[in-house]
Structure formats: structure tokens, C-alpha cells
Design an enzyme around this catalytic site. Structure first.
Site, PDB file in Angstrom:
ATOM      1  N   LYS A   1      -6.322  13.886  -8.592  1.00  0.00           N
ATOM      2  CA  LYS A   1      -5.678  12.721  -9.207  1.00  0.00           C
ATOM      3  C   LYS A   1      -5.219  11.754  -8.121  1.00  0.00           C
ATOM      4  CE  LYS A   1      -2.085  11.602 -12.656  1.00  0.00           C
ATOM      5  NZ  LYS A   1      -0.952  12.130 -13.447  1.00  0.00           N
TER       6      LYS A   1
ATOM      7  N   SER B   1      -0.968  10.618 -18.286  1.00  0.00           N
ATOM      8  CA  SER B   1      -1.534   9.688 -17.351  1.00  0.00           C
ATOM      9  C   SER B   1      -2.753  10.230 -16.614  1.00  0.00           C
ATOM     10  CB  SER B   1      -0.480   9.294 -16.305  1.00  0.00           C
ATOM     11  OG  SER B   1      -0.090  10.432 -15.531  1.00  0.00           O
TER      12      SER B   1
ATOM     13  N   SER C   1       1.591  14.713 -18.515  1.00  0.00           N
ATOM     14  CA  SER C   1       0.350  14.102 -18.027  1.00  0.00           C
ATOM     15  C   SER C   1      -0.741  15.063 -17.590  1.00  0.00           C
ATOM     16  CB  SER C   1       0.646  13.153 -16.878  1.00  0.00           C
ATOM     17  OG  SER C   1       1.260  12.011 -17.389  1.00  0.00           O
TER      18      SER C   1
END
Ligand code: GLN
Length: 512
Positions: free
Chosen positions: A78, A153, A177
């Protein structure tokens, strides 16, 4: 079977036996990314050195070096995590092109264990969001239906795994997330106990809530990644000093468990809510029935203060975020915008932040600054912290009755892109099931339990355990995963639409 369809554990066996090389495995995933990421947009950056690193790992293996279990396996990261040699933007324009001078501890540990970083994955700007639509670089699309969100997210990491672009990925979870994107893409994701995985080099959203964790297609794969990234880090002041058991061993034991006799599973009454999508509730109750049929005791528990979790979170998070994001001042990192005609340092800062931050980030900075301002501090931030304590007490009371807690991992399946973008409250409420665990620091797992009958999209269950009992997630998660696969005769992701360049196939009829 094609290399991209294999789990990290399966790849690891083939790599260890010499049946395939890391270069071949890495190339297969890079080819897949080249073929489908135009549709998915899971990646913001591809690691130009991936094949070179894979060749180095192959050379180490050929030289007889003892390597860790996941050596040579590619992993997506990420973009909230600092990485050497790759930009780390946290999905924001303000950090466009910023290449950190260091690796986050979790990334350094992956490299030390000889995993191959494939690239950086898309995310809502500074991890604020539940759909990945707040990325400054455009949204990620859900591999099950390209018109739908992949969750957020960390939608990039979940979509990369679900679209077979990477076998495993890293995410971060401040309010859901990791778990929520896992739920809506049919993948597995774990938010570890707060303090058990280093936050050093994770670009901070809300420091008292953030935790880095794994995303994968199987429970065992998440456990294998967790074993590598977890454990004490002197560079993170909130890092726990505990010695942790092997989570992979816990997952393997769970996969073999004959029965769940003696296990007390608490269903959180407040999170089994009437407002949830009917297919989500239906699959959740079928999963409970399956667990009960295999010996688990299902007990309803009440957590009365969970009702206030989202409200408390949206005071605590913006408060911490407004402070954490103050460092993006045009002097130290990334973007600098000079106002027309020049100006003071403050003018440059204001112009930079005005251009560099997107609307959701600005909204939260304003909210957080307001909540922390003199005269309002006690009323807002102080009250929210009291609610946080009450939620922690609800967890303590619940865990005095049961071993684990469960709920749906998200109230709905993946919604349409654009559907909630201009309605912040509708977006915030998506995390109703996941936020309590962050407020209390307890670990949680999102795990697929089927497709909703009304739309054919993945549904996830959330399993939560007491602080430090992350092993329970892996044990129960692996048992449930096996029971479901026995029931269906296949894995959930084997039912995912096949993606080919510029071409989409419908999901197999009559799936799951
Ligand atoms: N969707 C939540 C938010 O917008 C959670 C974000 C996260 O876990 N990083 O804050």
C-alpha cells in the site's frame, strides 16, 4: 494451474522444490498487471527492480542459502508505506513523486525475508475513505464488477489480490481499511492488535488507531505475512515488546481442526443490524449456522456503546490527522506551490496545501482543528475519548463471556463508483462494523463467506479477538475457510470474473 492463481504458500512450495523460479513467478504477476491493471488501477507504481530482486533471490537459493518460507514470493505494498526506490504518495498530490530515504520497518522486514516488492497500491488520500475514490490518482475498480468500488482506503491492495495481480499485499487499517476492502473483494485481511506491527514508516493518519496488516486470498497467507512483519520495533514508541506465537502454525492448526467444540463465539447484537443489506445478513447467519453445526457455541452479546463508535471515531481521527498532516508544509516534503506574485512562507504553505490536498483531507483537517480548539476540546475530543473508554469496556465485558466476537465485515456489498462520493456521512457509516476494533486496539479479520444472492458480490465476516490474541483469528478463520470450501467445493475467488485485456467475463452462474 497458472502461477498467478496460486496462493503464496503454494508458490513457496514450488519455489522451494525448484519447480519454478522467483523470476518466473514475478514475471507472471507483472504480465498479469500489464494485462489487467488498465481496467483495475490497483497500482500507482510498479517496482522497476522486481525482476532483478527476484533473480537475486533465485541466486541465493541456488547457492544453498537457507531462505524463509515466503522467499521469492511477490507482494504488493500500500502506498501509505515508505519505500526506498519507489514513490510513496499516500494517494495524495502533495507527496507526488516523493521517494523516501528509508523503508518502513514492515517493508524492510519483507525485503530481509526475501519477498519481492511488486509495486505500490492505490488508496484513498492519506487513507481517508471507504472506496478508494478519494485517491488523487483516480479510483481503483472492483475486479468483481468494474463499475463498483473495491472498498477503501486500501482498495488497491485488495483489488490487486482479488484480480490475481499479486498473491499477497500489505495494507493499513485505521477504521477498517484492510477488513472492509477484503470484505467487498472476496479476500482476507487482518488488522493486528494495536502495537503488534510496527508503524515506523507508515505515513500516519491517526496514530492511536493505525495498524499495518496483511491482505491475501487465504487465511494461511495472511498469517505467513503477519509472522514476517510483526514483532517489536524499537523505532515505534507504541510497539509492544511481547513475543508472538507463529500465526502460520495457528492457521495450519485451524485448517486441520476436527471440531469447534468448546469455542464460544459472540455475535455482537448491535452489529447484526436490521439496516444491513439482506444478502449480507443472510450469508452471515449461514456462516454462524455452519460454525454451530461444527460444535461452536454461538452466544449473543451486547456492546451498547458501539452505537457511538462512528461518532467518536470521526472526532478522534480528524483531531489526530489534523496534527499529523501539519508536517506537509511545502518545506520538508513533496509539492511546493508559489502563489502568483510571491508571498510569505505562510502564503506558500497555504497555496501548497490548497492545491496538494483533496476535499476529504481538507474536510477532516478543518473538523479536527475545530474539535481540538480551545473551548471545544472537552466537549468534542474529550467526550469522544470517554466514549472510546466505554467501547473498550464493552469489549472487555464481551470477552469475559466469549473467546471471539463476530459480525458482518461490512454492512453492504461493494457499491457503485460515485454512489456515495458526495455524501460523506453515507461513506463514513460503511465502517460501522470495523471501527470499534480500532478504538479498542483489538485485532480483527475480514474473511469471505459467500456471494450476496441479490447482486452476486462478495460478503465478508469479521472475526475479532481480545488484544494480543491474534492467533485466535487465524485458527478460527482457517477452520471456517475450510468448512466453506468443503460446502461449496471450491474457493470463493475461483468464482471471480476472469479479467482479460479489455474484456470482462460475467461471474460463473449459480456461484456459491
Ligand atoms: N474508512 C475509514 C476512514 O475513512 C477508515 C480508514 C482507514 O482505516 N484508513 O477513516
Amino acid at each position: 494451474m497458472s502461477l498467478i492463481k496460486l496462493s503464496a504458500a503454494e508458490l513457496s512450495e514450488k519455489l522451494a522444490s525448484g519447480e519454478v523460479s522467483s523470476v518466473e513467478v514475478t514475471k507472471a504477476h507483472l504480465d498479469r498487471i500489464a494485462a489487467v491493471d488498465g481496467d483495475i488501477h490497483a497500482f500507482l507504481h510498479i517496482n522497476a527492480k522486481a525482476l532483478e530482486t527476484a533473480a537475486e533471490v533465485d541466486a541465493k537459493r541456488a547457492a544453498g542459502e537457507t531462505l524463509g518460507e515466503l522467499a521469492g514470493v511477490p507482494i504488493a505494498i500500500k502506498d501509505v508505506l515508505a519505500t526506498l526506490e519507489m514513490p510513496s504518495t499516500a494517494g495524495s498530490k502533495i507527496l507526488e513523486g516523493w521517494i523516501p530515504p528509508y523503508d518502513a520497518t514492515v517493508v524492510a522486514r519483507l525485503r530481509a525475508a526475501n519477498l519481492i516488492p511488486l509495486g505500490k497500491t492505490n488508496m484513498d488520500e492519506f487513507a481517508m475513505g471507504s472506496s478508494t475514490e478519494h485517491s488523487a490518482y483516480g479510483p481503483t475498480h472492483n475486479p468483481w464488477d468494474l463499475d463498483r468500488i473495491p472498498g477503501g482506503s486500501g482498495g488497491g491492495s485488495a483489488a490487486a489480490v482479488a484480480a490475481f495481480e499479486a498473491p499477497i499485499a500489505l495494507g493499513s487499517d485505521t477504521g477498517g481499511s484492510i477488513r472492509q476492502p477484503a470484505a467487498v473483494t472476496g479476500s482476507v485481511g487482518v488488522k493486528p492488535t494495536y502495537g503488534s506491527v510496527s508503524r515506523y514508516g507508515a505515513i500516519a493518519l491517526a496514530s492511536s488507531l493505525d495498524q499495518v496488516g496483511p491482505v491475501s486470498r487465504t487465511v494461511l497467507d495472511s498469517a505467513l505475512v503477519h509472522d514476517i512483519i510483526g514483532g517489536h520495533d524499537p523505532r515505534d514508541s507504541t510497539s509492544l515488546k511481547d513475543a508472538w506465537p507463529s500465526f502460520a502454525a495457528a492457521a495450519r492448526a485451524g485448517a486441520k481442526a476436527e471440531s469447534l467444540k468448546g469455542l464460544r463465539i459472540g455475535v455482537v447484537k448491535e452489529l447484526d443490524a436490521p439496516g444491513f443489506q439482506s444478502g449480507v445478513t443472510q450469508r452471515f447467519h449461514e456462516a454462524l449456522d455452519l460454525l454451530a453445526a461444527n460444535g461452536a457455541e454461538i452466544i449473543e452479546v451486547s456492546a451498547p456503546n458501539f452505537e457511538y463508535a462512528v461518532a467518536a471515531y470521526y472526532l478522534i481521527l480528524p483531531a489526530e490527522a489534523s496534527s499529523n498532516l501539519a508536517k506537509f508544509d511545502s518545506v520538508r516534503f513533496g509539492l511546493r506551490v508559489n502563489p502568483p506574485g510571491g508571498g510569505t512562507v505562510e502564503d506558500v504553505m497555504a497555496a501548497t496545501r490548497g492545491v496538494g490536498f483533496g476535499p476529504e483531507v481538507k474536510r477532516r483537517i478543518i473538523l479536527g482543528t475545530y474539535a481540538l480548539s480551545a473551548g471545544y476540546y472537552d466537549e468534542y475530543y474529550g467526550s469522544a475519548q470517554k466514549v472510546r473508554t466505554l467501547i473498550q469496556r464493552d469489549f472487555n465485558a464481551a470477552f469475559s463471556q466469549v473467546d471471539v466476537l463476530v459480525s458482518p465485515a461490512a454492512p453492504t456489498t461493494a457499491f457503485k463508483l460515485g454512489e456515495k462520493l458526495n455524501d460523506p456521512l453515507a461513506m463514513y457509516i460503511n465502517d460501522i462494523t470495523t471501527i470499534p476494533a480500532n478504538l479498542a486496539g483489538v485485532p480483527g479479520m475480514g474473511l469471505p463467506i459467500g456471494l450476496a444472492p441479490e447482486d452476486g458480490l462478495p460478503v465478508g465476516i469479521q472475526i475479532m479477538a481480545p488484544q494480543r490474541a491474534d492467533d485466535r483469528l487465524y485458527t478460527l478463520g482457517a477452520t471456517l475457510e475450510r468448512l466453506l470450501e468443503e460446502k461449496w467445493g471450491h474457493t470463493l475467488l475461483s468464482q471471480a470474473p476472469d479479467l482479460a485485456p479489455g474484456e470482462m467475463f460475467a461471474a460463473t452462474e449459480g456461484a456459491v
